[in-house]
Design a protein around this motif. Structure first.
Motif, PDB file in Angstrom:
ATOM      1  N   LYS A 209      14.933  -1.526  11.134  1.00  0.00           N
ATOM      2  CA  LYS A 209      13.967  -1.013  12.119  1.00  0.00           C
ATOM      3  C   LYS A 209      14.278  -1.473  13.541  1.00  0.00           C
ATOM      4  O   LYS A 209      14.977  -2.457  13.751  1.00  0.00           O
ATOM      5  CB  LYS A 209      12.551  -1.476  11.734  1.00  0.00           C
TER       6      LYS A 209
ATOM      7  N   ALA B 249       1.146   4.909   0.121  1.00  0.00           N
ATOM      8  CA  ALA B 249       0.571   6.241   0.332  1.00  0.00           C
ATOM      9  C   ALA B 249       1.630   7.224   0.828  1.00  0.00           C
ATOM     10  O   ALA B 249       1.822   8.295   0.249  1.00  0.00           O
ATOM     11  CB  ALA B 249      -0.582   6.150   1.337  1.00  0.00           C
ATOM     12  N   THR B 250       2.357   6.861   1.903  1.00  0.00           N
ATOM     13  CA  THR B 250       3.257   7.801   2.589  1.00  0.00           C
ATOM     14  C   THR B 250       4.413   8.251   1.694  1.00  0.00           C
ATOM     15  O   THR B 250       4.945   7.466   0.909  1.00  0.00           O
ATOM     16  CB  THR B 250       3.819   7.121   3.859  1.00  0.00           C
TER      17      THR B 250
ATOM     18  N   TRP C  89       8.665   4.206   3.548  1.00  0.00           N
ATOM     19  CA  TRP C  89       8.228   3.301   4.610  1.00  0.00           C
ATOM     20  C   TRP C  89       7.041   2.462   4.177  1.00  0.00           C
ATOM     21  O   TRP C  89       6.010   2.437   4.849  1.00  0.00           O
ATOM     22  CB  TRP C  89       7.853   4.091   5.874  1.00  0.00           C
ATOM     23  N   ILE C  90       7.193   1.792   3.064  1.00  0.00           N
ATOM     24  CA  ILE C  90       6.080   0.993   2.554  1.00  0.00           C
ATOM     25  C   ILE C  90       6.294  -0.474   2.950  1.00  0.00           C
ATOM     26  O   ILE C  90       7.297  -1.091   2.565  1.00  0.00           O
ATOM     27  CB  ILE C  90       5.970   1.138   1.011  1.00  0.00           C
ATOM     28  N   SER C  91       5.339  -1.007   3.724  1.00  0.00           N
ATOM     29  CA  SER C  91       5.422  -2.417   4.127  1.00  0.00           C
ATOM     30  C   SER C  91       5.290  -3.291   2.882  1.00  0.00           C
ATOM     31  O   SER C  91       4.416  -3.022   2.040  1.00  0.00           O
ATOM     32  CB  SER C  91       4.306  -2.759   5.121  1.00  0.00           C
TER      33      SER C  91
ATOM     34  N   GLY D 141       3.026  12.365   5.469  1.00  0.00           N
ATOM     35  CA  GLY D 141       2.685  11.191   6.250  1.00  0.00           C
ATOM     36  C   GLY D 141       1.267  11.321   6.768  1.00  0.00           C
ATOM     37  O   GLY D 141       0.304  10.894   6.119  1.00  0.00           O
ATOM     38  N   SER D 142       1.122  11.999   7.925  1.00  0.00           N
ATOM     39  CA  SER D 142      -0.223  12.176   8.491  1.00  0.00           C
ATOM     40  C   SER D 142      -1.112  12.969   7.535  1.00  0.00           C
ATOM     41  O   SER D 142      -2.320  12.745   7.469  1.00  0.00           O
ATOM     42  CB  SER D 142      -0.131  12.918   9.820  1.00  0.00           C
TER      43      SER D 142
ATOM     44  N   ILE E 182       9.564  -5.240  14.622  1.00  0.00           N
ATOM     45  CA  ILE E 182       8.939  -5.931  13.474  1.00  0.00           C
ATOM     46  C   ILE E 182       9.942  -6.099  12.328  1.00  0.00           C
ATOM     47  O   ILE E 182       9.659  -5.787  11.173  1.00  0.00           O
ATOM     48  CB  ILE E 182       7.611  -5.261  13.014  1.00  0.00           C
TER      49      ILE E 182
ATOM     50  N   TYR F  95       0.873  -1.184   0.000  1.00  0.00           N
ATOM     51  CA  TYR F  95       0.000   0.000   0.000  1.00  0.00           C
ATOM     52  C   TYR F  95       0.907   1.230   0.000  1.00  0.00           C
ATOM     53  O   TYR F  95       1.597   1.485   0.995  1.00  0.00           O
ATOM     54  CB  TYR F  95      -0.832  -0.086   1.264  1.00  0.00           C
TER      55      TYR F  95
HETATM   56  C1  LIG Z   1       7.026   0.205  10.149  1.00  0.00           C
HETATM   57  C2  LIG Z   1       6.204   1.108   9.303  1.00  0.00           C
HETATM   58  C3  LIG Z   1       5.444   0.605   8.262  1.00  0.00           C
HETATM   59  C4  LIG Z   1       4.701   1.456   7.466  1.00  0.00           C
HETATM   60  N1  LIG Z   1       3.974   0.936   6.414  1.00  0.00           N
HETATM   61  C5  LIG Z   1       3.340   1.773   5.556  1.00  0.00           C
HETATM   62  C6  LIG Z   1       2.675   1.271   4.395  1.00  0.00           C
HETATM   63  O1  LIG Z   1       2.618   0.049   4.156  1.00  0.00           O
HETATM   64  N2  LIG Z   1       2.114   2.144   3.547  1.00  0.00           N
HETATM   65  C7  LIG Z   1       2.143   3.501   3.774  1.00  0.00           C
HETATM   66  O2  LIG Z   1       1.625   4.240   2.958  1.00  0.00           O
HETATM   67  N3  LIG Z   1       2.746   4.011   4.876  1.00  0.00           N
HETATM   68  C8  LIG Z   1       3.341   3.185   5.770  1.00  0.00           C
HETATM   69  N4  LIG Z   1       3.971   3.691   6.873  1.00  0.00           N
HETATM   70  C9  LIG Z   1       3.962   5.118   7.104  1.00  0.00           C
HETATM   71  C10 LIG Z   1       2.994   5.557   8.191  1.00  0.00           C
HETATM   72  O3  LIG Z   1       1.679   5.424   7.764  1.00  0.00           O
HETATM   73  C11 LIG Z   1       3.396   7.004   8.507  1.00  0.00           C
HETATM   74  O4  LIG Z   1       4.570   6.881   9.272  1.00  0.00           O
HETATM   75  C12 LIG Z   1       2.330   7.756   9.191  1.00  0.00           C
HETATM   76  O5  LIG Z   1       1.312   8.061   8.277  1.00  0.00           O
HETATM   77  C13 LIG Z   1       2.860   9.053   9.837  1.00  0.00           C
HETATM   78  O6  LIG Z   1       3.535   9.832   8.920  1.00  0.00           O
HETATM   79  P1  LIG Z   1       5.015  10.386   9.215  1.00  0.00           P
HETATM   80  O7  LIG Z   1       5.851   9.210   9.578  1.00  0.00           O
HETATM   81  O8  LIG Z   1       5.425  11.228   8.054  1.00  0.00           O
HETATM   82  O9  LIG Z   1       4.889  11.257  10.522  1.00  0.00           O
HETATM   83  P2  LIG Z   1       4.454  12.777  10.639  1.00  0.00           P
HETATM   84  O10 LIG Z   1       3.195  12.980   9.895  1.00  0.00           O
HETATM   85  O11 LIG Z   1       5.631  13.649  10.307  1.00  0.00           O
HETATM   86  O12 LIG Z   1       4.164  12.855  12.184  1.00  0.00           O
HETATM   87  C14 LIG Z   1       5.207  12.979  13.174  1.00  0.00           C
HETATM   88  C15 LIG Z   1       4.576  13.159  14.529  1.00  0.00           C
HETATM   89  O13 LIG Z   1       3.787  14.366  14.520  1.00  0.00           O
HETATM   90  C16 LIG Z   1       2.435  14.091  14.856  1.00  0.00           C
HETATM   91  N5  LIG Z   1       1.584  14.955  14.024  1.00  0.00           N
HETATM   92  C17 LIG Z   1       1.445  14.943  12.678  1.00  0.00           C
HETATM   93  N6  LIG Z   1       0.572  15.893  12.296  1.00  0.00           N
HETATM   94  C18 LIG Z   1       0.172  16.530  13.417  1.00  0.00           C
HETATM   95  C19 LIG Z   1      -0.737  17.591  13.666  1.00  0.00           C
HETATM   96  N7  LIG Z   1      -1.392  18.196  12.672  1.00  0.00           N
HETATM   97  N8  LIG Z   1      -0.924  17.978  14.945  1.00  0.00           N
HETATM   98  C20 LIG Z   1      -0.244  17.373  15.962  1.00  0.00           C
HETATM   99  N9  LIG Z   1       0.600  16.344  15.792  1.00  0.00           N
HETATM  100  C21 LIG Z   1       0.809  15.927  14.526  1.00  0.00           C
HETATM  101  C22 LIG Z   1       2.229  12.618  14.529  1.00  0.00           C
HETATM  102  O14 LIG Z   1       1.181  12.047  15.337  1.00  0.00           O
HETATM  103  C23 LIG Z   1       3.597  12.031  14.888  1.00  0.00           C
HETATM  104  O15 LIG Z   1       3.690  11.795  16.278  1.00  0.00           O
HETATM  105  C24 LIG Z   1       4.703   2.855   7.711  1.00  0.00           C
HETATM  106  C25 LIG Z   1       5.446   3.369   8.779  1.00  0.00           C
HETATM  107  C26 LIG Z   1       6.196   2.519   9.562  1.00  0.00           C
HETATM  108  C27 LIG Z   1       6.993   3.122  10.696  1.00  0.00           C
END
Ligand SMILES: Cc1cc2nc3c(=O)[nH]c(=O)nc-3n(C[C@H](O)[C@H](O)[C@H](O)COP(=O)(O)OP(=O)(O)OC[C@H]3O[C@@H](n4cnc5c(N)ncnc54)[C@H](O)[C@@H]3O)c2cc1C
Length: 349
Positions: free
Chosen positions: A204, A128-129, A164-166, A134-135, A207, A126
């Protein structure tokens, strides 16, 4: 309540337990963890429709699957997590990867892709990121540029980077979120296309038997039939629509992993003699390190089952409830694991 019949679900869970007892012994799992290695052969076994066909649980019957519901996925996810969270992530990432197709695909797309995943046992990822998205997926920069022939769109060239795509480095099929002229959209992409490559697996903290990798897309062509739903701009709504389901799955991981750690601590307390008796007879030990965790984990289970039943009852709009289940169960699982470490050996300094 199970959507599968109870016997089928119990058979799947028993077969999984038996397979793990023979093939996934703790020493082997520790080796995978140390080597940071994705066990290709294990995933092949688990996805082989002739041998096991675990992926069939979440594929609807009309496409060759078993048609399990949220409750079944929770039970299988919990069981997988009890064995190894990394392998569980590898197995269940396919489920996440197919979600955009199941939720947003046309009938034709579902029949084609889900049918292939069922019969060929394809691993899916999947995508997306992105490094800067990310968020907040609305800020993603991967682009899907239409390719036209005789004034008609015949496909898209996708360019960008995913992070970070699983299953990123091991999947055969990818669902990729990209910005098309009409808005953010999901595309299905097959592995090995010209212009597509992936990074080395991330080293990592946990996992480690799961593969997590960056994806690099340089004008990767996908035919127009691979635009999920056939209409641009539906991507974020499609991603949102499955969160109830997928959060429940991650919550079940917390439940399974937490119980696995707790059971280990309970077994230890039943053999370890300290202060003139078994640790399991000392309330200062059991009521601090064991009992509260059993309570929290079982309360998580009750909430997970409540959400699963709502989803299976026809109300898939459970994003908030799914988030509550995920938060509570993963926090409970984490606390159980931390306390289990203390239960086995407290460092006195
Ligand atoms: C092991 C692993 C597997 C993954 N597998 C997949 C996958 O298969 N497919 C995929 O698409 N993605 C995957 N991801 C990505 C995961 O979905 C993202 O890490 C997640 O969406 C968060 O995005 P980010 O890491 O950019 O963190 P950020 O968005 O930069 O967030 C950093 C911190 O800030 C906080 N934050 C963010 N926005 C706000 C806000 N507006 N207000 C307050 N706090 C906030 C967050 O809660 C977090 O604590 C994986 C990640 C990991 C670690």
């Amino acid at each position: 309540m199970t959507t599968l019949d109870t016997d089928t679900l119990e058979m799947v869970l028993t077969t999984l337990r038996d397979y793990a007892a023979k093939r996934l012994k703790p020493e082997y799992l520790r080796e995978l963890d140390e080597r940071d290695e994705f066990p290709h052969d294990v995933l092949r076994d688990l996805y082989d429709p002739e041998k096991f066909g675990l992926h069939l649980i979440f594929i609807p019957e009309e496409y060759g699957g078993l048609g399990g519901g949220a409750y079944d996925v929770y039970r299988v996810s919990e069981q997988m997590a009890r064995i190894d969270l990394g392998i569980a992530t590898g197995v269940l990432a396919t489920f996440l990867g197919t979600d955009p197709i199941v939720v947003g695909g046309t009938e034709e797309q579902k029949a084609h892709w889900m049918g292939r995943i069922a019969s060929e046992g394809l691993l899916v990822a999947y995508g997306a990121t992105e490094p800067q998205a990310g968020s907040d997926l609305g800020t993603l920069t991967t682009r899907a540029v239409p390719v036209e022939e005789d004034g008609k769109i015949i496909g898209y060239k996708i360019t960008g980077r995913k992070q970070w795509i699983s299953n990123g480095g091991v999947a055969k099929l990818y669902t990729i979120l990209a910005n098309a002229p009409g808005g953010i959209s999901w595309f299905v992409m097959e592995a090995g296309q010209p212009g597509f490559s992936y990074g080395k697996p991330e080293d990592k903290h946990g996992i480690r038997a799961s593969n997590t990798a960056a994806l690099f897309l340089d004008e990767v062509f996908v035919p127009v039939e691979n635009l999920i739903g056939g209409v641009e701009g539906q991507g974020l709504a499609q991603a949102q629509a499955v969160f109830g389901y997928t959060r429940l799955m991650v919550g079940s991981f917390g439940l399974g992993a937490g119980w696995a750690a707790l059971e280990r601590a309970i077994r230890y307390s039943q053999t370890r003699v300290q202060g003139g008796g078994l640790l399991s007879t000392k309330q200062a030990y059991t009521h601090k390190l064991l009992v509260p965790n059993a309570v929290h984990l079982e309360a998580s289970r009750a909430y997970i089952e409540w959400v699963a039943e709502r989803i299976d009852g026809g109300d898939p709009d459970q994003q908030t409830e799914g988030a509550v289940a995920k938060y509570f169960a993963t926090e409970s699982g984490n606390k159980a694991a931390e306390d289990a470490i203390q239960a086995l050996s407290l460092i006195h300094i």
